[in-house]
Design an enzyme around this catalytic site. Structure first.
Site, short mmCIF file in Angstrom:
data_model
loop_
_atom_site.label_atom_id
_atom_site.label_comp_id
_atom_site.label_asym_id
_atom_site.label_seq_id
_atom_site.Cartn_x
_atom_site.Cartn_y
_atom_site.Cartn_z
N ASP A 157 1.06 -1.73 0.37
CA ASP A 157 -0.39 0.09 0.20
C ASP A 157 0.97 1.39 0.07
O ASP A 157 1.81 1.08 0.56
CB ASP A 157 -0.54 -0.13 1.52
CG ASP A 157 -1.97 1.42 0.95
OD1 ASP A 157 -2.99 0.43 1.23
OD2 ASP A 157 -2.11 1.75 0.91
N ASN A 189 -12.82 -3.62 2.19
CA ASN A 189 -13.71 -2.05 2.65
C ASN A 189 -14.86 -2.32 1.68
O ASN A 189 -14.05 -1.57 0.89
CB ASN A 189 -12.96 -0.75 2.87
CG ASN A 189 -11.40 -0.86 4.01
OD1 ASN A 189 -11.30 -0.96 5.44
ND2 ASN A 189 -10.58 0.37 3.86
N GLY A 241 -16.01 3.06 4.04
CA GLY A 241 -14.42 3.48 4.33
C GLY A 241 -13.37 2.83 2.57
O GLY A 241 -12.41 3.47 2.53
N GLN A 242 -13.88 2.20 1.39
CA GLN A 242 -13.24 2.14 0.59
C GLN A 242 -13.65 3.48 -0.82
O GLN A 242 -14.20 4.57 -1.06
CB GLN A 242 -14.51 0.81 -0.92
CG GLN A 242 -13.81 1.04 -1.96
CD GLN A 242 -14.88 -0.23 -2.35
OE1 GLN A 242 -15.99 -0.93 -1.94
NE2 GLN A 242 -14.02 -0.61 -3.32
N HIS A 251 -10.19 -5.20 -3.18
CA HIS A 251 -9.12 -4.96 -2.60
C HIS A 251 -9.16 -5.88 -1.55
O HIS A 251 -9.73 -5.31 -0.71
CB HIS A 251 -7.87 -4.29 -3.24
CG HIS A 251 -8.69 -3.18 -2.38
ND1 HIS A 251 -10.05 -2.01 -3.14
CD2 HIS A 251 -7.92 -2.16 -1.33
CE1 HIS A 251 -10.11 -0.94 -2.73
NE2 HIS A 251 -9.18 -1.01 -1.23
N LEU A 252 -8.82 -6.75 -0.88
CA LEU A 252 -8.08 -7.10 0.13
C LEU A 252 -7.30 -6.44 1.07
O LEU A 252 -5.63 -6.47 0.68
CB LEU A 252 -8.47 -8.71 0.57
CG LEU A 252 -7.59 -9.27 1.80
CD1 LEU A 252 -9.12 -9.37 2.50
CD2 LEU A 252 -7.49 -11.32 1.19
N HIS A 253 -7.10 -5.77 2.06
CA HIS A 253 -6.04 -4.85 2.68
C HIS A 253 -5.68 -6.04 3.70
O HIS A 253 -6.45 -6.77 4.68
CB HIS A 253 -6.76 -3.64 4.04
CG HIS A 253 -7.00 -2.94 2.95
ND1 HIS A 253 -6.00 -1.42 3.11
CD2 HIS A 253 -8.19 -2.52 2.88
CE1 HIS A 253 -6.76 -0.94 2.40
NE2 HIS A 253 -8.15 -1.19 1.50
P1 AMP Z 1 -9.58 1.28 0.23
O1 AMP Z 1 -9.97 2.98 1.02
O2 AMP Z 1 -10.20 0.69 1.03
O3 AMP Z 1 -9.88 1.86 -0.65
O4 AMP Z 1 -8.13 1.16 0.29
C1 AMP Z 1 -7.69 1.81 -0.45
C2 AMP Z 1 -5.93 1.57 -0.20
O5 AMP Z 1 -5.32 2.28 -1.81
C3 AMP Z 1 -5.47 2.84 0.19
O6 AMP Z 1 -4.60 2.27 1.67
C4 AMP Z 1 -4.39 3.73 -0.15
O7 AMP Z 1 -3.39 4.07 0.23
C5 AMP Z 1 -4.25 2.24 -1.59
N1 AMP Z 1 -3.80 3.04 -2.41
C6 AMP Z 1 -4.04 4.34 -3.63
N2 AMP Z 1 -3.44 4.51 -4.80
C7 AMP Z 1 -2.25 3.08 -4.55
C8 AMP Z 1 -1.57 3.16 -5.52
N3 AMP Z 1 -0.89 4.02 -6.69
N4 AMP Z 1 -0.48 2.14 -5.12
C9 AMP Z 1 -0.86 1.50 -4.02
N5 AMP Z 1 -1.60 1.00 -2.98
C10 AMP Z 1 -2.45 2.30 -3.68
#
Ligand code: AMP
Ligand code: ZN
Length: 123
Positions: free
Chosen positions: A30, A96, A102-103, A109-111
């Site tokens: 991330d 999310n 909070g998306q 995607h899976l954090h």
């Molecule tokens: P969400 O809030 O669950 O949609 O999470 C999106 C995640 O993507 C956030 O934690 C961002 O920091 C991450 N993110 C956004 N752009 C990039 C990128 N170019 N490379 C890596 N992570 C990213």
């Protein structure tokens, strides 16, 4: 999807710190980590949210979830089953979903978030 940042990462149109890739999935760090270990497991196929998934996505979701502990281990925050008394190891795995979830990026995607209890003091 032409304007989707994670589709662009999967297509190598923008760079990422990739830690895993196969025909279905890519995983990368991330860009704004919330903990010492924070990476994302992302399908190469565009699916907007977990709520958009149905039976046809079952194999993909299973693959994503089973990859989480494997990569967590490689990244140094693995957990060995049965070692809950050891006091270390483990991670959060989180989808999310939607605005109240909070998306921010509308590509599934899976954090995976870990390290030495980064969420201590949080719920
Ligand atoms: P969400 O809030 O669950 O949609 O999470 C999106 C995640 O993507 C956030 O934690 C961002 O920091 C991450 N993110 C956004 N752009 C990039 C990128 N170019 N490379 C890596 N992570 C990213
Ligand atoms: Zn996409």
């Amino acid at each position: 999807m032409t304007d989707c940042i994670f589709c662009k990462i999967a297509a190598k149109q923008i760079p990422s710190r990739t830690i895993f890739e196969d025909e279905d999935l890519i995983a990368f760090h991330d860009i704004n980590p919330a903990a010492p270990v924070h990476f994302l497991i992302v399908p190469k196929q565009h699916v907007a949210t977990l709520a958009d998934c149905d039976e046809s996505h079952a194999d993909l979701l299973s693959k994503m979830m089973l990859l989480a502990p494997q990569l967590a281990k490689e990244q140094g925050c693995g957990y060995v089953a049965g070692e809950q008394d050891a006091g270390s190891g483990g991670f959060k795995a989180q989808f999310n979903t939607g605005p109240d979830g909070g998306q921010e990026v509308y590509h599934l995607h899976l954090h995976v978030i870990g390290g030495p209890r980064p969420w201590r003091g949080q719920r």
